[in-house]
Design an enzyme around this catalytic site. Structure first.
Site, PDB file in Angstrom:
ATOM      1  N   ARG A   1      40.306  10.104  -5.970  1.00 60.13           N
ATOM      2  CA  ARG A   1      38.783   9.813  -6.117  1.00 60.13           C
ATOM      3  C   ARG A   1      37.949   9.913  -5.015  1.00 60.13           C
ATOM      4  O   ARG A   1      36.617  10.081  -5.238  1.00 60.13           O
ATOM      5  CB  ARG A   1      38.539   8.419  -6.678  1.00 60.13           C
TER       6      ARG A   1
ATOM      7  N   ARG B   1      33.747  -7.913  -9.501  1.00 59.40           N
ATOM      8  CA  ARG B   1      32.585  -6.952  -9.454  1.00 59.40           C
ATOM      9  C   ARG B   1      31.271  -6.850 -10.310  1.00 59.40           C
ATOM     10  O   ARG B   1      31.009  -6.011 -10.822  1.00 59.40           O
ATOM     11  CB  ARG B   1      32.965  -5.609  -8.997  1.00 59.40           C
TER      12      ARG B   1
ATOM     13  N   CYS C   1      37.371  -4.563 -11.647  1.00 58.87           N
ATOM     14  CA  CYS C   1      38.372  -3.299 -11.366  1.00 58.87           C
ATOM     15  C   CYS C   1      39.425  -4.024 -10.237  1.00 58.87           C
ATOM     16  O   CYS C   1      39.378  -5.275 -10.219  1.00 58.87           O
ATOM     17  CB  CYS C   1      37.698  -2.474 -10.577  1.00 58.87           C
TER      18      CYS C   1
ATOM     19  N   LYS D   1      31.546  10.069   0.199  1.00 56.43           N
ATOM     20  CA  LYS D   1      31.507   9.685  -1.336  1.00 56.43           C
ATOM     21  C   LYS D   1      30.368   8.906  -1.586  1.00 56.43           C
ATOM     22  O   LYS D   1      29.670   9.020  -2.430  1.00 56.43           O
ATOM     23  CB  LYS D   1      33.175   9.202  -1.627  1.00 56.43           C
ATOM     24  N   ASN D   2      30.543   7.706  -0.889  1.00 57.92           N
ATOM     25  CA  ASN D   2      29.519   6.508  -1.255  1.00 57.92           C
ATOM     26  C   ASN D   2      28.229   6.665  -0.825  1.00 57.92           C
ATOM     27  O   ASN D   2      27.325   6.091  -1.277  1.00 57.92           O
ATOM     28  CB  ASN D   2      29.977   5.447  -0.547  1.00 57.92           C
TER      29      ASN D   2
ATOM     30  N   ASP E   1      36.162  -1.484   3.219  1.00 57.44           N
ATOM     31  CA  ASP E   1      36.903  -0.221   2.927  1.00 57.44           C
ATOM     32  C   ASP E   1      37.963   0.143   3.915  1.00 57.44           C
ATOM     33  O   ASP E   1      38.516   1.351   3.880  1.00 57.44           O
ATOM     34  CB  ASP E   1      35.720   0.838   2.621  1.00 57.44           C
TER      35      ASP E   1
HETATM   36  N1  EPU Z   1      28.091  -8.728  -6.203  1.00 58.83           N
HETATM   37  C1  EPU Z   1      27.720  -9.639  -6.988  1.00 58.83           C
HETATM   38  N2  EPU Z   1      26.860  -9.379  -7.989  1.00 58.83           N
HETATM   39  C2  EPU Z   1      26.072  -7.922  -7.827  1.00 58.83           C
HETATM   40  C3  EPU Z   1      26.659  -7.036  -7.163  1.00 58.83           C
HETATM   41  C4  EPU Z   1      27.524  -7.502  -6.217  1.00 58.83           C
HETATM   42  O1  EPU Z   1      28.317 -10.859  -7.224  1.00 58.83           O
HETATM   43  O2  EPU Z   1      25.437  -7.731  -8.818  1.00 58.83           O
HETATM   44  C5  EPU Z   1      29.163  -9.018  -5.095  1.00 58.83           C
HETATM   45  C6  EPU Z   1      30.467  -8.052  -5.261  1.00 58.83           C
HETATM   46  O3  EPU Z   1      31.335  -8.721  -6.368  1.00 58.83           O
HETATM   47  C7  EPU Z   1      31.052  -8.351  -3.989  1.00 58.83           C
HETATM   48  C8  EPU Z   1      29.699  -8.131  -3.055  1.00 58.83           C
HETATM   49  O4  EPU Z   1      28.641  -8.652  -4.002  1.00 58.83           O
HETATM   50  O5  EPU Z   1      31.605  -9.492  -3.723  1.00 58.83           O
HETATM   51  C9  EPU Z   1      29.569  -6.767  -2.240  1.00 58.83           C
HETATM   52  O6  EPU Z   1      29.639  -5.867  -3.523  1.00 58.83           O
HETATM   53  P1  EPU Z   1      28.581  -4.527  -3.132  1.00 58.83           P
HETATM   54  O7  EPU Z   1      27.757  -4.733  -4.547  1.00 58.83           O
HETATM   55  O8  EPU Z   1      28.183  -4.279  -2.067  1.00 58.83           O
HETATM   56  O9  EPU Z   1      29.684  -3.540  -3.619  1.00 58.83           O
HETATM   57  P2  EPU Z   1      29.372  -2.088  -4.473  1.00 58.83           P
HETATM   58  O10 EPU Z   1      28.078  -1.736  -4.226  1.00 58.83           O
HETATM   59  O11 EPU Z   1      29.815  -2.334  -6.055  1.00 58.83           O
HETATM   60  C10 EPU Z   1      30.062  -0.441  -2.488  1.00 58.83           C
HETATM   61  C11 EPU Z   1      30.984   0.536  -2.290  1.00 58.83           C
HETATM   62  C12 EPU Z   1      32.532   0.147  -2.249  1.00 58.83           C
HETATM   63  C13 EPU Z   1      32.541  -0.810  -1.092  1.00 58.83           C
HETATM   64  C14 EPU Z   1      31.483  -1.987  -1.322  1.00 58.83           C
HETATM   65  C15 EPU Z   1      31.257  -3.172   0.037  1.00 58.83           C
HETATM   66  C16 EPU Z   1      29.948   2.512  -3.488  1.00 58.83           C
HETATM   67  C17 EPU Z   1      29.865   3.540  -4.602  1.00 58.83           C
HETATM   68  N3  EPU Z   1      31.027   1.469  -3.450  1.00 58.83           N
HETATM   69  O12 EPU Z   1      30.405  -1.165  -3.816  1.00 58.83           O
HETATM   70  O13 EPU Z   1      33.431   1.394  -2.072  1.00 58.83           O
HETATM   71  O14 EPU Z   1      33.764  -1.490  -1.175  1.00 58.83           O
HETATM   72  O15 EPU Z   1      30.247  -1.293  -1.312  1.00 58.83           O
HETATM   73  O16 EPU Z   1      30.802  -2.127   1.159  1.00 58.83           O
HETATM   74  O17 EPU Z   1      29.077   2.710  -2.499  1.00 58.83           O
HETATM   75  C18 EPU Z   1      35.463   2.308  -1.885  1.00 58.83           C
HETATM   76  O18 EPU Z   1      34.783   3.305  -1.486  1.00 58.83           O
HETATM   77  O19 EPU Z   1      36.603   2.340  -1.916  1.00 58.83           O
HETATM   78  C19 EPU Z   1      34.704   1.114  -2.529  1.00 58.83           C
HETATM   79  C20 EPU Z   1      35.001   0.346  -3.161  1.00 58.83           C
END
Ligand code: EPU
Length: 417
Positions: A397, A121, A116, A22-23, A304
């Site tokens: 999802r 996030r 969420c 998915k990701n 995850d």
């Molecule tokens: N963060 C910030 N600012 C930003 C972006 C992120 O503070 O602008 C923080 C987040 O709050 C968190 C950390 O940085 O504390 C890492 O978050 P990241 O941005 O890496 O998460 P994401 O890109 O929103 C993806 C996956 C998630 C997975 C995380 C961490 C996708 C679509 N989603 O989310 O997947 O948990 O990386 O590996 O790729 C899931 O599949 O269940 C899922 C939640």
């Protein structure tokens, strides 16, 4: 609303085939916005989140159709650069259209994703990265607006590795004028998969999979065929499930190189793990040894997989400390596990102490997010009696036909409504 009913106690035996990730699929499908033509994706998982991104792209004007099992996205008909609240609120990863839209069309308006269940996030690093590439950014009435005649390459430093942030900026920088360097970039296999696909389209990217990614912008990208990589979290979920129930399963169509962090911890629990080219064999062993984990960006132990591993540790011999270092509220499943007889204490919000118990007891429980739902399925597989999990739309999802796959491995599990 659908529920999942599980009567626990069966060991798992047989073979299971892993679906596309998915990701990885979500950013790859978003990348078709960059292309004035048809991009074809194979091994796309059949999931709610994939339906959500397709609906979003169709709303932008792209045409999406399934041909011989492949998803074809035609980005040439995109005539709108606005991702509306009603579509974005269903899936936070919709933010992935922001970078591609502003890079190709010079402007984009995307609803700001809210918090969420697992944390606030924020998307501040996505926005400051785009601003560094010369976009003017404003937030009004719940929408992010980004404008730039043409993005200009620049150095971008992430405060912490962000997966979708790195993906958004990599896509945007691919069509920028000049060279961009992403520092402290995320190193997940999904980043490498996206860089490989963009490179196939004609982008010039170096360093994906390391903390420094260099992108030399090009004027246009071309349509290509892309195969989605296997889902490493689905793989890990089946591995942990078999370790918890006992049994002997072969997980096929996966990429063992992407799951080193999970293999390492599972081996420490006493589980027998054997890796082959594109499969993993798991033999569950009792007693399960307790093993501490701390979630970290890749290649560390993935957040995850934290919920699923916590379920395994509820029946381990001894005490386990689980430190969730990525998201601030990712222990909601612990309260449901307590209802099933687990012994878990949470301190400082992101540290859980799990004291192993002999077994879990069936109970009605509620899924709060995608990975929490997987942890409850594993708990149901272990527990004595019949567990009913509600709110399984969270599970739909991100897990393709999970109850069918577990049922083929011998679990007593079915969907009811
Ligand atoms: N963060 C910030 N600012 C930003 C972006 C992120 O503070 O602008 C923080 C987040 O709050 C968190 C950390 O940085 O504390 C890492 O978050 P990241 O941005 O890496 O998460 P994401 O890109 O929103 C993806 C996956 C998630 C997975 C995380 C961490 C996708 C679509 N989603 O989310 O997947 O948990 O990386 O590996 O790729 C899931 O599949 O269940 C899922 C939640």
């Amino acid at each position: 609303m659908d529920k999942i009913q599980i009567t626990g106690g069966n060991e798992l035996y047989g073979e299971v085939k892993i679906s596309g990730a998915k990701n990885a699929a979500l950013p790859l499908i978003a990348s078709s916005i960059l292309v004035n033509g048809k991009t074809c994706f194979s091994n796309v998982p059949d999931l709610m989140d994939i339906t959500s991104i397709k609906l979003l792209l169709e709303d932008l004007g792209a045409s999406c159709r399934t041909l011989k099992g492949c998803l074809e996205v035609d980005g040439s008909s995109i005539n709108k650069a606005e991702a509306e609240y009603d579509l974005v609120r269903k899936m936070r990863a919709s933010i992935l259209v922001l970078g591609p839209l502003v890079a190709r069309f010079g402007h984009a308006k995307v609803s700001l994703p809210g918090g969420c269940a697992i944390g606030a996030r924020p998307v501040n690093m996505h926005l400051s990265g785009l601003a560094a590439l010369g976009a003017s950014i404003s937030i009004e009435h719940g929408y992010i607006e980004a404008k730039a005649k043409r993005l200009i390459g620049n150095d971008i430093y992430f405060d912490m590795p962000t997966v979708t942030g790195t993906e958004n900026l990599m896509m945007a920088a691919s069509l920028a004028k000049g060279t961009s360097v992403l520092r402290n970039a995320a190193r997940e296999p999904e980043i490498v998969a996206l860089a490989d696909a963009l490179t196939k389209m004609g982008a010039k990217i170096n360093g994906a999979g390391t903390a420094i990614i260099t992108i030399e912008g090009v004027k246009k990208l071309s349509p290509v065929d892309i195969k989605i990589i296997p889902d490493r979290i689905e793989t890990g979920t089946f591995m942990v499930a078999c370790a918890a129930t006992g049994g002997d399963i072969l997980i096929k169509g996966c990429e063992p190189k992407h799951i080193g962090g999970i293999i390492n911890k599972l081996k420490a629990t006493g589980t027998i793990v054997s890796t082959f080219k594109d499969s993993v064999r798991i033999v569950g062993k009792k007693p399960i040894k307790s093993v501490d984990i701390k979630t970290l960006p890749y290649p560390g132990f993935p957040t995850d997989m934290q919920a699923q591993f916590m379920t395994l540790m509820t029946i381990a011999k001894g005490n386990t400390m689980i430190h969730e270092s990525i998201f601030e509220n990712r222990f909601v499943h612990a309260n449901e596990l307590l209802r099933m007889g687990a012994d878990i204490a949470i301190s400082q919000g992101n540290i859980a102490m799990v004291r192993g118990v002999k077994t879990l007891q069936a109970a009605p429980v509620m899924a709060s997010d995608l990975r929490a739902s997987a942890s409850l399925v594993i708990a149901g597989l272990i527990a004595r009696g019949t567990t009913v999990i509600s709110r399984v739309y969270h599970m739909d999802r991100g897990y393709e036909a999970i109850e069918k796959k577990f049922s083929l491995l011998g679990a007593d599990i079915k969907r009811i409504n």
